[in-house]
Design a protein around this motif. Sequence first.
Motif, PDB file in Angstrom:
ATOM      1  N   LYS A  17       0.810  -0.932   0.036  1.00 52.00           N
ATOM      2  CA  LYS A  17      -0.234   0.072  -0.009  1.00 52.00           C
ATOM      3  C   LYS A  17       0.870   1.386   0.060  1.00 52.00           C
ATOM      4  O   LYS A  17       0.298   2.473  -0.147  1.00 52.00           O
ATOM      5  N   VAL A  18       2.166   1.013   0.134  1.00 52.11           N
ATOM      6  CA  VAL A  18       3.100   2.214   0.161  1.00 52.11           C
ATOM      7  C   VAL A  18       4.206   2.062  -1.068  1.00 52.11           C
ATOM      8  O   VAL A  18       4.821   0.907  -0.925  1.00 52.11           O
ATOM      9  N   HIS A  19       4.191   2.914  -2.015  1.00 51.35           N
ATOM     10  CA  HIS A  19       5.388   2.854  -2.900  1.00 51.35           C
ATOM     11  C   HIS A  19       6.212   4.110  -2.823  1.00 51.35           C
ATOM     12  O   HIS A  19       5.794   5.115  -2.654  1.00 51.35           O
ATOM     13  N   CYS A  20       7.632   3.952  -3.002  1.00 48.52           N
ATOM     14  CA  CYS A  20       8.416   4.895  -3.309  1.00 48.52           C
ATOM     15  C   CYS A  20       9.085   5.168  -4.740  1.00 48.52           C
ATOM     16  O   CYS A  20       9.519   4.123  -4.977  1.00 48.52           O
ATOM     17  N   GLU A  21       8.737   6.403  -5.244  1.00 46.85           N
ATOM     18  CA  GLU A  21       9.139   6.463  -6.562  1.00 46.85           C
ATOM     19  C   GLU A  21       8.578   5.281  -7.566  1.00 46.85           C
ATOM     20  O   GLU A  21       9.006   5.060  -8.449  1.00 46.85           O
ATOM     21  N   GLY A  22       7.174   5.044  -7.093  1.00 49.27           N
ATOM     22  CA  GLY A  22       6.549   3.970  -7.944  1.00 49.27           C
ATOM     23  C   GLY A  22       7.020   2.361  -7.785  1.00 49.27           C
ATOM     24  O   GLY A  22       6.439   1.710  -8.455  1.00 49.27           O
ATOM     25  N   GLN A  23       7.797   2.282  -6.932  1.00 48.15           N
ATOM     26  CA  GLN A  23       8.226   0.991  -6.657  1.00 48.15           C
ATOM     27  C   GLN A  23       7.890   0.435  -5.310  1.00 48.15           C
ATOM     28  O   GLN A  23       7.847   1.234  -4.110  1.00 48.15           O
ATOM     29  N   ARG A  24       7.469  -0.868  -5.041  1.00 46.02           N
ATOM     30  CA  ARG A  24       7.241  -1.667  -3.767  1.00 46.02           C
ATOM     31  C   ARG A  24       8.515  -1.317  -3.159  1.00 46.02           C
ATOM     32  O   ARG A  24       9.698  -1.517  -3.770  1.00 46.02           O
ATOM     33  N   ILE A  25       8.493  -1.247  -1.570  1.00 43.61           N
ATOM     34  CA  ILE A  25       9.498  -1.320  -0.878  1.00 43.61           C
ATOM     35  C   ILE A  25       9.411  -1.840   0.408  1.00 43.61           C
ATOM     36  O   ILE A  25       8.547  -2.606   0.710  1.00 43.61           O
ATOM     37  N   LYS A  26      10.447  -2.026   1.370  1.00 44.89           N
ATOM     38  CA  LYS A  26      10.386  -2.780   2.495  1.00 44.89           C
ATOM     39  C   LYS A  26      10.512  -1.594   3.617  1.00 44.89           C
ATOM     40  O   LYS A  26      10.860  -0.621   3.376  1.00 44.89           O
ATOM     41  N   PRO A  27      10.058  -2.143   4.748  1.00 39.47           N
ATOM     42  CA  PRO A  27       9.862  -1.306   5.784  1.00 39.47           C
ATOM     43  C   PRO A  27      11.214  -0.673   6.392  1.00 39.47           C
ATOM     44  O   PRO A  27      11.290   0.488   6.849  1.00 39.47           O
ATOM     45  N   SER A  28      12.439  -1.371   6.280  1.00 43.23           N
ATOM     46  CA  SER A  28      13.430  -0.716   6.348  1.00 43.23           C
ATOM     47  C   SER A  28      14.095   0.060   5.533  1.00 43.23           C
ATOM     48  O   SER A  28      15.317   0.655   5.621  1.00 43.23           O
ATOM     49  N   LYS A  29      13.641   0.339   4.364  1.00 41.43           N
ATOM     50  CA  LYS A  29      14.166   1.346   3.340  1.00 41.43           C
ATOM     51  C   LYS A  29      14.470   2.639   3.979  1.00 41.43           C
ATOM     52  O   LYS A  29      13.341   3.218   4.643  1.00 41.43           O
ATOM     53  N   GLU A  30      15.490   3.284   3.883  1.00 41.93           N
ATOM     54  CA  GLU A  30      15.719   4.484   4.325  1.00 41.93           C
ATOM     55  C   GLU A  30      15.343   5.579   3.219  1.00 41.93           C
ATOM     56  O   GLU A  30      15.709   5.256   1.928  1.00 41.93           O
ATOM     57  N   ILE A  31      14.622   6.619   3.553  1.00 43.46           N
ATOM     58  CA  ILE A  31      14.228   7.629   2.616  1.00 43.46           C
ATOM     59  C   ILE A  31      14.943   8.848   2.763  1.00 43.46           C
ATOM     60  O   ILE A  31      15.593   9.165   3.908  1.00 43.46           O
ATOM     61  N   GLU A  32      14.981   9.738   2.032  1.00 45.41           N
ATOM     62  CA  GLU A  32      15.746  11.081   1.889  1.00 45.41           C
ATOM     63  C   GLU A  32      14.467  12.165   1.658  1.00 45.41           C
ATOM     64  O   GLU A  32      13.433  11.864   1.165  1.00 45.41           O
ATOM     65  N   THR A  33      15.049  13.355   1.756  1.00 44.84           N
ATOM     66  CA  THR A  33      13.937  14.504   1.476  1.00 44.84           C
ATOM     67  C   THR A  33      13.870  14.558  -0.288  1.00 44.84           C
ATOM     68  O   THR A  33      15.014  14.182  -0.725  1.00 44.84           O
ATOM     69  N   GLY A  34      12.555  14.871  -0.701  1.00 49.13           N
ATOM     70  CA  GLY A  34      12.628  14.875  -1.940  1.00 49.13           C
ATOM     71  C   GLY A  34      12.055  13.626  -2.693  1.00 49.13           C
ATOM     72  O   GLY A  34      11.643  13.728  -3.979  1.00 49.13           O
TER      73      GLY A  34
END
Length: 136
Positions: free
Chosen positions: A35-52
């Motif tokens: 239910k959460v995608h980062c830049e259009g890709q599925r991710i894992k809960p441990s993925k680290e995100i940055e601003t932008g």
Amino acid sequence: MSASELQRVRIDKWLWAARFFKTRSLAKQAIDGGKVHCEGQRIKPSKEIETGVSLTIRQGWDEKTVEVVALSDQRRGAPEAALLYKETEQSIAKRQAEADQRKALRGTGIQTERRPTKKQRRQIHRFREQDTATGD
């Protein structure tokens, strides 16, 4: 470590801090459920995100596309949490249009004045049993 010093934050922690989910556990379940995608890709809960980074978050009927503006690993009040992200204009317009459509469709169902009586309920059950007996 203050919020200004953070370079990267786990996505599940950020979603919790930004108040998209009540607990980190719920955030993790949503990420694992796709239910959460980062830049259009599925991710894992441990993925680290940055601003932008652009995130697409599905909650119930609504789907929000937000851009990460700031990072935080602490949950604070709603006004401060709203400063962590910015929802895109297209996302706001799409959510509003879908909400209006759902509201318009809500009145099209069969409206009854009250619940069925016992006699009417028996008739409904007989009708349904008759329908299943014929194989339709």
